[in-house]
Design an enzyme around this catalytic site. Structure first.
Site, PDB file in Angstrom:
ATOM      1  N   SER A  60       0.824  -1.212   0.000  1.00  0.00           N
ATOM      2  CA  SER A  60       0.000   0.000   0.000  1.00  0.00           C
ATOM      3  C   SER A  60       0.859   1.262   0.000  1.00  0.00           C
ATOM      4  O   SER A  60       2.009   1.260   0.437  1.00  0.00           O
ATOM      5  CB  SER A  60      -0.909   0.019   1.225  1.00  0.00           C
ATOM      6  OG  SER A  60      -1.664  -1.161   1.296  1.00  0.00           O
TER       7      SER A  60
HETATM    8  N1  SAH Z   1      -0.859  -4.556   3.850  1.00  0.00           N
HETATM    9  C1  SAH Z   1      -0.221  -5.051   2.659  1.00  0.00           C
HETATM   10  C2  SAH Z   1      -1.079  -4.777   1.452  1.00  0.00           C
HETATM   11  C3  SAH Z   1      -1.263  -6.014   0.676  1.00  0.00           C
HETATM   12  S1  SAH Z   1      -2.438  -5.919  -0.657  1.00  0.00           S
HETATM   13  C4  SAH Z   1       1.174  -4.461   2.537  1.00  0.00           C
HETATM   14  O1  SAH Z   1       1.478  -3.508   3.271  1.00  0.00           O
HETATM   15  O2  SAH Z   1       1.977  -4.946   1.728  1.00  0.00           O
HETATM   16  C5  SAH Z   1      -3.731  -6.937  -0.005  1.00  0.00           C
HETATM   17  C6  SAH Z   1      -3.394  -8.355   0.305  1.00  0.00           C
HETATM   18  O3  SAH Z   1      -4.610  -8.997   0.709  1.00  0.00           O
HETATM   19  C7  SAH Z   1      -2.871  -9.175  -0.867  1.00  0.00           C
HETATM   20  O4  SAH Z   1      -1.635  -9.735  -0.542  1.00  0.00           O
HETATM   21  C8  SAH Z   1      -3.943 -10.252  -1.079  1.00  0.00           C
HETATM   22  O5  SAH Z   1      -3.419 -11.506  -1.479  1.00  0.00           O
HETATM   23  C9  SAH Z   1      -4.567 -10.335   0.307  1.00  0.00           C
HETATM   24  N2  SAH Z   1      -5.916 -10.890   0.352  1.00  0.00           N
HETATM   25  C10 SAH Z   1      -6.954 -10.682  -0.489  1.00  0.00           C
HETATM   26  N3  SAH Z   1      -8.031 -11.360  -0.099  1.00  0.00           N
HETATM   27  C11 SAH Z   1      -7.681 -12.032   1.034  1.00  0.00           C
HETATM   28  C12 SAH Z   1      -8.371 -12.914   1.924  1.00  0.00           C
HETATM   29  N4  SAH Z   1      -9.640 -13.245   1.745  1.00  0.00           N
HETATM   30  N5  SAH Z   1      -7.692 -13.401   2.978  1.00  0.00           N
HETATM   31  C13 SAH Z   1      -6.393 -13.083   3.191  1.00  0.00           C
HETATM   32  N6  SAH Z   1      -5.694 -12.262   2.395  1.00  0.00           N
HETATM   33  C14 SAH Z   1      -6.324 -11.728   1.320  1.00  0.00           C
END
Ligand code: SAH
Length: 214
Positions: A60
């Protein structure tokens, strides 16, 4: 410009954009974002933007990380649940401000890489799990805080149920191909108080079985 110089510039930019919580700014300052970013693009680590991390996912934007963390109103007694570990950057920031962090990621490869980074950074108060985070982590509920870092189409009721009374959940809600908004829900004795905060764009929260690789 060195990474240290660009980090200082980023902190000043976050301040200008209205991030006033000095504990949050301090946690960002003490967390090396370059560790969470693929080698070829590490030089962009302190640009105020989202970057690709593999498996079609993104780390993010620092402003959004700062904003959501500030909106959570953390303290060092909080037990926190995070859905969407991704790179683990947001998780590392939470771990600096809370007592204990439980984080769930559906992509095994991302979860494993994040786990390695937590070890490298000596972050020992984080528990990781591979799975569908939309179901929460019932064995560890209730949580004082819940943060979702992927966009939910609807209010995630299952997660709200895992929030303690007095607890706070911060979550982006809205259509996958449009603008979502960060919402904050505060649980009271009588129910949930919603607040609509910032417009954002997040990757979707996918409610299905776990992915083993990209
Ligand atoms: N907070 C993270 C942002 C990652 S983007 C950072 O700082 O890097 C969002 C993430 O949510 C992705 O890696 C995606 O695979 C995950 N995601 C999406 N749906 C999900 C679910 N149902 N359960 C767990 N993770 C999920």
């Amino acid at each position: 410009m060195t990474l240290d110089e660009s980090k200082i510039r980023l902190i000043m930019e976050l301040r200008r954009e209205g991030i006033a919580d000095s504990a949050v700014l301090g946690a960002i300052e003490r967390t090396p974002r370059e560790i969470f970013i693929p080698t070829p693009i590490k030089t962009f680590a302190y640009d105020n933007r989202a970057l690709p991390i593999g498996a079609g996912q993104t780390i993010s934007q620092p402003y959004v990380v700062a904003y959501m963390t500030q909106a959570l109103k953390l303290d060092d007694r909080c037990k926190v649940l995070e859905i969407g570990t991704g790179s683990g950057y947001q998780t590392a920031i939470l771990a600096k401000l809370a007592r204990r962090v439980y984080t769930i990621e559906r992509h095994k490869s991302l979860a494993e890489e994040a786990g390695e980074r937590f070890k490298e950074l000596d972050l020992h108060t984080i528990s990781t799990r591979v799975g569908d985070g939309s179901k929460g982590w019932p064995e560890q509920a209730p949580f004082d805080r819940i943060i979702v870092t992927a966009a939910s189409e609807d209010v995630p009721e299952t997660l709200l149920e895992q929030l303690a009374v007095g607890g706070i959940m911060v979550v982006p809600i809205g259509p996958q191909d449009g603008t979502q908004h960060i919402y904050r829900f505060t649980r009271t004795e009588h129910g949930f108080e919603p607040e609509k905060l910032l417009p954002v764009r997040f990757v979707p929260l996918v409610e299905s079985e776990v992915r083993d690789s990209a």
